[in-house]
Design an enzyme around this catalytic site. Structure first.
Site, mmCIF file in Angstrom:
data_model
loop_
_atom_site.group_PDB
_atom_site.id
_atom_site.type_symbol
_atom_site.label_atom_id
_atom_site.label_comp_id
_atom_site.label_asym_id
_atom_site.label_seq_id
_atom_site.Cartn_x
_atom_site.Cartn_y
_atom_site.Cartn_z
ATOM 1 N N LYS A 1 39.504 -21.377 31.251
ATOM 2 C CA LYS A 1 38.289 -21.259 30.240
ATOM 3 C C LYS A 1 38.019 -22.815 29.807
ATOM 4 C CE LYS A 1 37.029 -18.286 26.517
ATOM 5 N NZ LYS A 1 35.534 -17.783 26.860
ATOM 6 N N GLU B 1 31.437 -11.795 37.615
ATOM 7 C CA GLU B 1 31.342 -10.950 36.076
ATOM 8 C C GLU B 1 30.078 -11.532 35.847
ATOM 9 O OE1 GLU B 1 34.364 -13.792 34.085
ATOM 10 O OE2 GLU B 1 33.711 -15.458 35.191
ATOM 11 N N LEU C 1 37.274 -14.990 34.722
ATOM 12 C CA LEU C 1 38.150 -15.208 33.482
ATOM 13 C C LEU C 1 39.055 -13.950 33.408
ATOM 14 C CD1 LEU C 1 38.585 -17.401 31.390
ATOM 15 C CD2 LEU C 1 37.240 -15.812 29.792
ATOM 16 N N TYR D 1 38.787 -24.243 25.873
ATOM 17 C CA TYR D 1 38.234 -23.558 24.542
ATOM 18 C C TYR D 1 38.694 -21.930 24.746
ATOM 19 C CZ TYR D 1 34.222 -20.799 26.708
ATOM 20 O OH TYR D 1 33.420 -19.987 27.283
ATOM 21 N N ARG E 1 46.398 -17.268 26.883
ATOM 22 C CA ARG E 1 45.369 -17.613 27.781
ATOM 23 C C ARG E 1 44.990 -19.282 27.570
ATOM 24 N NH1 ARG E 1 40.039 -14.539 28.104
ATOM 25 N NH2 ARG E 1 39.569 -15.526 25.999
HETATM 26 N N1 PDD Z 1 33.279 -15.777 26.326
HETATM 27 N N2 PDD Z 1 33.985 -14.267 31.298
HETATM 28 C C1 PDD Z 1 33.333 -15.209 30.864
HETATM 29 C C2 PDD Z 1 33.186 -16.335 31.799
HETATM 30 C C3 PDD Z 1 33.518 -15.607 29.674
HETATM 31 O O1 PDD Z 1 33.035 -16.650 29.126
HETATM 32 C C4 PDD Z 1 34.012 -14.568 28.583
HETATM 33 C C5 PDD Z 1 34.191 -14.764 27.029
HETATM 34 C C6 PDD Z 1 34.734 -13.353 29.368
HETATM 35 C C7 PDD Z 1 35.186 -12.189 28.255
HETATM 36 O O2 PDD Z 1 36.491 -12.681 27.692
HETATM 37 P P1 PDD Z 1 36.982 -12.104 26.345
HETATM 38 O O3 PDD Z 1 36.989 -10.443 26.660
HETATM 39 O O4 PDD Z 1 38.519 -12.739 26.655
HETATM 40 O O5 PDD Z 1 36.109 -12.562 25.468
HETATM 41 C C8 PDD Z 1 34.625 -13.442 30.619
HETATM 42 C C9 PDD Z 1 33.251 -15.931 25.208
HETATM 43 C C10 PDD Z 1 33.204 -14.950 24.255
HETATM 44 C C11 PDD Z 1 32.441 -17.066 24.956
HETATM 45 O O6 PDD Z 1 32.305 -18.092 26.043
HETATM 46 O O7 PDD Z 1 31.793 -17.410 23.973
#
Ligand code: PDD
Length: 289
Positions: A149, A182, A206, A34, A53
């Site tokens: 992801k 993270e 991620l 996703y 990504r």
């Molecule tokens: N999640 N790490 C994890 C495990 C995440 O699920 C996310 C973002 C990030 C940050 O990535 P980005 O800056 O590209 O949004 C880091 C999204 C927002 C979600 O699962 O809803």
């Protein structure tokens, strides 16, 4: 408001009517990928980075990307335009598809299921901007491919619940080697003596698009930045801690394991970064006009 619309396998339909087969491998195995893409002033933000990504995640699990970038852009823009909100976050999801006979090994030539919907993107609450959030540290119980992801988010859900049960808003995760990875849905940064630190990219985190933007902004504005492994002691003695994601930008963490971080208020570097981030957003959106 008029009803919410979803995109499913080529069609737009009311969100409440979007249904997939119970035999979808996404449902049975969590076999899918996703993305979450923010939308500001009805424009997709950092779309290419999100599509890159997405493609990396799909390649890593051997699911073929069902669409070209142009097809993705068209369908996502169509979806956004069907909703009244200026700021949104679009969720898109590709699973390996429907398989009638149970087998961990996927059949050849399955047709991926493609699903997308959008929600309003609310501004971060005032009390968070003033007082930050509370986090606890928890053991990172996820797998060794957190760079993908994947829709399989059960560990993230469990850790978020555990954080809530401890009276916190979120958790910062510590691996078996004691390094910080993270947040449950965000990347982590700390500020120490004016220097920004974040863990390097690896299979444990991620590659966040917000993380990438913050690194670029830091570089452009001469904020010293170090990519290096962080440990619990680094968090505990940090002047500032931030959690970054597409739906929240950078959230200041002002309490960790019930101890105050820095001054107990969102710090000066966070404030600076927030302003630069907003400027960058405005400039990138204006460039698209
Ligand atoms: N999640 N790490 C994890 C495990 C995440 O699920 C996310 C973002 C990030 C940050 O990535 P980005 O800056 O590209 O949004 C880091 C999204 C927002 C979600 O699962 O809803």
């Amino acid at each position: 408001m008029s009803e919410q619309i979803a995109y499913l396998n080529g069609d737009f339909l009311p969100l409440t009517e979007a249904k997939v087969s119970a035999q979808d491998r996404g449902f049975l195995f969590g076999d899918g990928i996703y993305e979450v893409i923010p939308v500001f002033q009805k424009k997709l933000f950092q779309l290419n980075a999100h599509l890159d990504r997405l493609r990396n995640s799909l390649n890593a699990v051997s699911i073929q990307d069902p669409y070209t970038d142009t097809q993705w852009e068209t369908l996502l823009n169509d979806l956004i335009q069907k909703h009244p909100w200026d700021n949104q976050f679009v969720y898109l999801h590709v699973t390996r598809g429907v398989q009638l006979v149970r087998d961990h090994l996927p059949e050849n030539n399955l047709k991926p299921t493609v699903y997308a919907y959008t929600n309003p993107l609310k501004p971060v609450a005032d009390h968070i901007l003033k007082h930050g959030i509370k986090a606890v540290t928890l053991e990172d119980i996820r797998w060794l491919r957190c760079d993908i992801k994947a829709t399989t988010l059960l560990p993230n859900v469990m850790m978020k619940l555990a954080a809530k049960q401890q009276g916190a808003d979120d958790a910062i995760l510590i691996g078996r080697d004691q390094t910080i990875s993270e947040g449950t849905a965000s990347n982590v940064f700390i500020v120490k003596d004016g220097v920004l630190h974040t863990p390097p990219l690896s299979n444990r985190i991620l590659p966040g698009i917000t993380r990438m933007m913050i690194e670029k902004i830091a570089l452009d504005h001469n904020i010293p930045l170090l990519e290096q492994q962080l440990f619990l002691a680094d968090l505990e003695t940090a002047d500032e801690i931030w959690l970054t994601s597409s739906t929240k930008d950078a959230l200041p963490v002002c309490s960790l394991n019930n101890n105050t971080i820095g001054s107990g208020k969102p710090g000066p570097i966070w404030r600076k970064m927030q302003a630069y981030f907003e400027q960058t957003k405005q400039a990138l959106m204006a460039a698209e006009d």
